[in-house]
Write a protein that holds these residues in place. Structure first.
Motif, PDB file in Angstrom:
ATOM      1  N   SER A   3       0.832  -1.191   0.000  1.00 52.90           N
ATOM      2  CA  SER A   3       0.000   0.000   0.000  1.00 52.90           C
ATOM      3  C   SER A   3       0.875   1.252   0.000  1.00 52.90           C
ATOM      4  N   ASP A  45     -10.144  -8.010   2.460  1.00 52.99           N
ATOM      5  CA  ASP A  45      -8.846  -8.590   2.108  1.00 52.99           C
ATOM      6  C   ASP A  45      -8.873  -9.342   0.776  1.00 52.99           C
ATOM      7  N   TYR A  61      -4.003  -5.921  -5.459  1.00 49.03           N
ATOM      8  CA  TYR A  61      -4.457  -4.879  -4.537  1.00 49.03           C
ATOM      9  C   TYR A  61      -5.764  -5.336  -3.922  1.00 49.03           C
ATOM     10  N   SER A  62      -5.839  -5.329  -2.614  1.00 53.72           N
ATOM     11  CA  SER A  62      -7.069  -5.717  -1.931  1.00 53.72           C
ATOM     12  C   SER A  62      -8.016  -4.521  -1.865  1.00 53.72           C
ATOM     13  N   ARG A  64      -9.066  -3.416   0.847  1.00 52.14           N
ATOM     14  CA  ARG A  64      -8.510  -2.615   1.936  1.00 52.14           C
ATOM     15  C   ARG A  64      -7.414  -1.687   1.421  1.00 52.14           C
ATOM     16  N   ASP A  65      -6.605  -2.178   0.480  1.00 55.20           N
ATOM     17  CA  ASP A  65      -5.579  -1.321  -0.120  1.00 55.20           C
ATOM     18  C   ASP A  65      -6.207  -0.106  -0.797  1.00 55.20           C
ATOM     19  N   HIS A  68      -7.425   2.249   2.113  1.00 56.92           N
ATOM     20  CA  HIS A  68      -6.378   2.890   2.909  1.00 56.92           C
ATOM     21  C   HIS A  68      -5.460   3.766   2.057  1.00 56.92           C
ATOM     22  N   ALA A  69      -5.090   3.315   0.878  1.00 55.32           N
ATOM     23  CA  ALA A  69      -4.174   4.104   0.049  1.00 55.32           C
ATOM     24  C   ALA A  69      -4.844   5.367  -0.466  1.00 55.32           C
TER      25      ALA A  69
END
Length: 547
Positions: A3, A45, A61-62, A64-65, A68-69
Motif C-alpha cells: 500500500s 482482504d 491490490y485488496s 482494503r488497499d 487505505h491508500a
C-alpha cells in the motif's frame, strides 16, 4: 499488495421520443466515493485489482488497499489546505495508483481533471490556463516541462507519479494516515471535468457532477446485469469516460474484481479471458482480437458480456465476432457530456415489449432515466425513419462547459427543465422497433449541390465491398457543388483496391450527388486515443483537391 505507506522512497410514440423514467435510487448527501466505498465487499482482504508490474510479476491490490491508500492521498490533499473544490489535474500513465489518485480526489471533495497522456506542451498549457488546477500530477519524465507550465500559471503543487509506483505523490502520501472521512458532497457538486477532443475548435471542459456519475453507474449495473462474481477485464486508458467512469465505476459499484492491463494487447486479453466475465472495448480492440487465431468459442466460454463503444462498430466486425465466439457484442452510445445514454439490451427489456436482440449497427434504446429523441432544426421530434439531431436529457447529462457560458447555452434547447435537451451533435434515426442508429456527426454532414449526404450511409456501402477493411467519407470544398465527398479506404490484408473502381461501383448504386468524387486507398486512418477516426484531419488533408 504493497500500500501507499510502504512505497519505496524514490523521486416511445411515433416519434420514438423516449421520456425519462426513474433510474435506480441514488445516494444523496454523500459524494460519489462514499457510494463506491459502500459497495465494497465485507471481506476487504479479497483482491480488488490484479495487474502486472513492469518486471512482469503479478501485483494484487485488496479492497482494503484501495480504501487505505486512497485515504492517505486524500489526507495529503487535505494537508495542502487547498481552496474548496479545487481542480486536481492528472496526466499520468495508467496504473492502479492513478486510480487511487482519482478516488482520493473524490474523497477529498475536489474535482478530478484527467488528461490524455498524448497531450504536449501547448495543450497542457491551455488546460492549465482554463481549469486553473491547484494540483497537477504528471509522470516523473515530464516533470521538468509540465512543472514549468504549471508554476508559471499559478499552480501551487506539482507532484509526480510513475507507472512503477514511484514518484513524489506516493512519497508524500506515505506520511499520512490510512483513515479519512469523505468530504460531504451533494448530487449537483462537481466531481470531474473532462475535456472534449477539440476536433472542431478549442477543447471544452464538460462538468460532470457526483450525481451524473453515480446515477449512470447504478443504471448500468442494473441494465447490463452485473452480478456477484463478475470479473472485469480492464484494457482501456483511464483518462477517458469509457475507461475511467464506465468501466471502473461498473466494477467498484458491483464489488467486482478487475484484471487490469496497462495497455491493450490482444494476446494478453486472450490469455485473461478465461478468468474474466465482462470486457469493455473500442471497435479497434475487437478488430485486432479477430486477427488472433486463438480467438474462438472456447476462449470466450466463461465470458458473460462483451461491450463496445467510443466509436462506431462495423457490422462486419459484429457479425465476425458472433461467428467466432458465439457472443453478440453489446454496442452502446455515450459521450463526455452525457456519459452513457443508450444501449442495446442485455436481455429481455420489459420497456420494449420483451425485445432482447442486440442489433448490429445500432446503439439500442434510451437507458432508464434518460430522455432521448431525434429532432429537426427547430428542435421538434421527428418520426420514425427520419434523420435528425440526437438530443438527450436526464440525470446523466452534464452541468455545462467549464467557464464557457455561451457554448453551454448553445448546446441546450429551451430554458425550462422539461424543455432543456442537450444537443449531442450526432445525427441519428429510430427504426420501427425503436432502435437508434447513428449516421454521423452533424459537422460531418456533407451538403453537395443543396442535397444532404450522410457519410455513414455511403461508408456502409463501401465497407461491404470485397477487400475493404474500413472507410471514411469527408466533405471538401468544390467550386460548383459547394461540397463533394471524398472517400478514404483501407484494404484488408492481401487485398488490392482501386479507387476508381470503387467509385464506379458506387455510381451504379447511388445518386450522383451521393457518390464520392475521389477515392484514395491508404494504409491507415488517423485516429484519436479512443479509436475514433479524426475526420477533421482528413478534411484538411484533401480540402484543396478541387480548388
Amino acid at each position: 499488495m504493497i500500500s501507499v505507506h510502504q512505497q519505496p522512497s524514490k523521486t416511445e410514440s411515433m416519434h420514438h421520443c423516449h421520456k425519462p423514467c426513474h433510474p435506480p435510487a441514488m445516494t444523496t448527501g454523500h459524494n460519489l466515493f462514499s457510494a463506491l466505498r459502500a459497495a465494497f465487499p465485507a471481506d476487504l482482504d479479497g483482491t480488488a485489482v490484479e495487474t502486472s508490474a513492469p518486471d512482469g510479476s503479478v501485483l494484487r491490490y485488496s479492497w482494503r488497499d484501495l480504501d487505505h491508500a486512497s485515504a492517505r492521498i486524500a489526507n495529503l490533499l487535505a494537508a495542502l489546505k487547498l481552496p474548496e473544490r479545487s481542480r486536481v489535474a492528472a496526466q499520468v500513465e495508467k496504473s492502479v495508483e492513478a486510480l487511487l489518485l482519482y478516488l482520493a480526489t473524490l474523497r477529498a471533495g475536489h474535482v478530478f481533471l484527467p488528461l490524455n497522456t498524448a497531450y504536449r506542451s501547448a495543450e497542457i498549457a491551455y488546460f492549465i490556463d482554463n481549469a486553473e488546477p491547484a494540483v497537477v500530477v504528471c509522470t516523473p519524465g515530464n516533470f521538468s516541462w509540465v512543472s514549468k507550465i504549471a508554476f508559471t500559471r499559478g499552480t501551487q503543487h506539482v507532484f509526480t507519479l510513475g507507472d512503477d509506483r514511484s514518484g513524489s505523490l506516493l512519497e508524500r502520501a506515505s506520511a499520512h494516515g490510512a483513515q479519512h472521512q469523505p468530504v460531504p458532497r451533494q448530487a449537483d457538486d462537481l466531481a470531474a471535468i473532462v475535456y472534449t477532443s477539440g476536433t472542431t475548435g478549442r477543447s471544452k471542459g464538460a462538468m460532470l457532477t457526483h450525481g451524473n456519475l453515480l446515477s449512470n453507474a447504478l443504471v448500468l449495473k442494473d441494465y447490463w446485469g452485473f452480478r456477484p462474481g463478475d470479473v472485469l477485464l480492464h484494457a482501456l486508458p483511464i483518462f477517458h469516460v469509457h475507461g475511467l467512469f464506465v468501466a471502473i465505476h461498473g466494477a467498484l459499484i458491483n464489488a467486482s474484481k478487475m484484471i487490469w492491463l496497462a495497455r491493450f494487447d490482444p494476446r494478453a486479453v486472450l490469455a485473461a479471458l478465461p478468468r474474466t466475465t465482462v470486457f469493455m472495448g473500442v471497435p479497434t480492440f475487437y478488430v485486432r482480437l479477430l486477427a488472433e487465431p486463438g480467438l474462438d468459442r472456447q476462449a470466450a466460454s466463461r465470458m458473460r458480456l462483451f461491450i463496445c463503444g467510443s466509436a462506431p462498430l462495423l457490422i462486419e466486425t459484429f457479425d465476425a465476432w458472433q461467428q467466432r465466439t458465439g457472443h453478440s457484442i453489446l454496442e452502446r452510445y455515450g459521450m463526455s457530456e452525457t456519459l452513457m445514454l443508450s444501449s442495446n439490451p442485455y436481455g429481455a427489456d420489459a420497456r420494449h415489449a420483451g425485445q432482447s436482440e442486440r442489433r448490429g449497427a445500432t446503439v439500442g434504446f434510451a437507458l432508464p432515466g434518460v430522455g432521448l429523441r431525434v429532432a429537426d432544426a427547430a428542435d421538434q421530434p421527428l418520426p420514425v425513419g427520419q434523420i435528425g439531431q440526437i438530443q438527450v436529457q436526464g440525470p446523466n447529462v452534464f452541468k455545462g462547459y467549464w467557464r464557457m457560458p455561451e457554448q453551454t447555452a448553445e448546446a441546450f434547447t429551451g430554458a425550462a427543465p422539461g424543455d432543456r435537451w442537450f444537443k449531442t451533435g450526432d445525427l441519428g434515426q429510430f427504426d420501427e422497433r425503436g432502435y437508434l442508429s447513428i449516421v454521423g456527426r452533424s459537422k460531418d454532414l456533407i451538403i453537395s449541390g443543396g442535397y444532404n449526404v450522410y457519410p455513414a450511409e455511403i461508408e456502409g456501402c463501401i465497407n461491404a465491398l470485397p477487400g475493404v477493411a474500413e472507410s471514411a467519407l469527408v466533405g471538401v470544398p468544390h467550386p460548383d457543388f459547394g461540397e463533394v465527398g471524398v472517400a478514404v479506404v483501407i484494404a484488408k490484408p492481401g487485398a488490392a483496391l482501386d479507387g476508381e473502381a470503387i467509385i464506379a461501383t458506387l455510381r451504379a448504386q447511388w445518386a450522383n450527388f451521393k457518390t464520392p468524387k475521389r477515392c484514395f486507398v491508404v494504409d491507415e486512418l488517423p485516429r484519436n486515443a479512443m479509436g475514433k477516426v479524426q475526420k477533421n484531419l482528413l478534411r484538411e488533408q484533401y480540402r484543396g483537391l478541387f480548388l
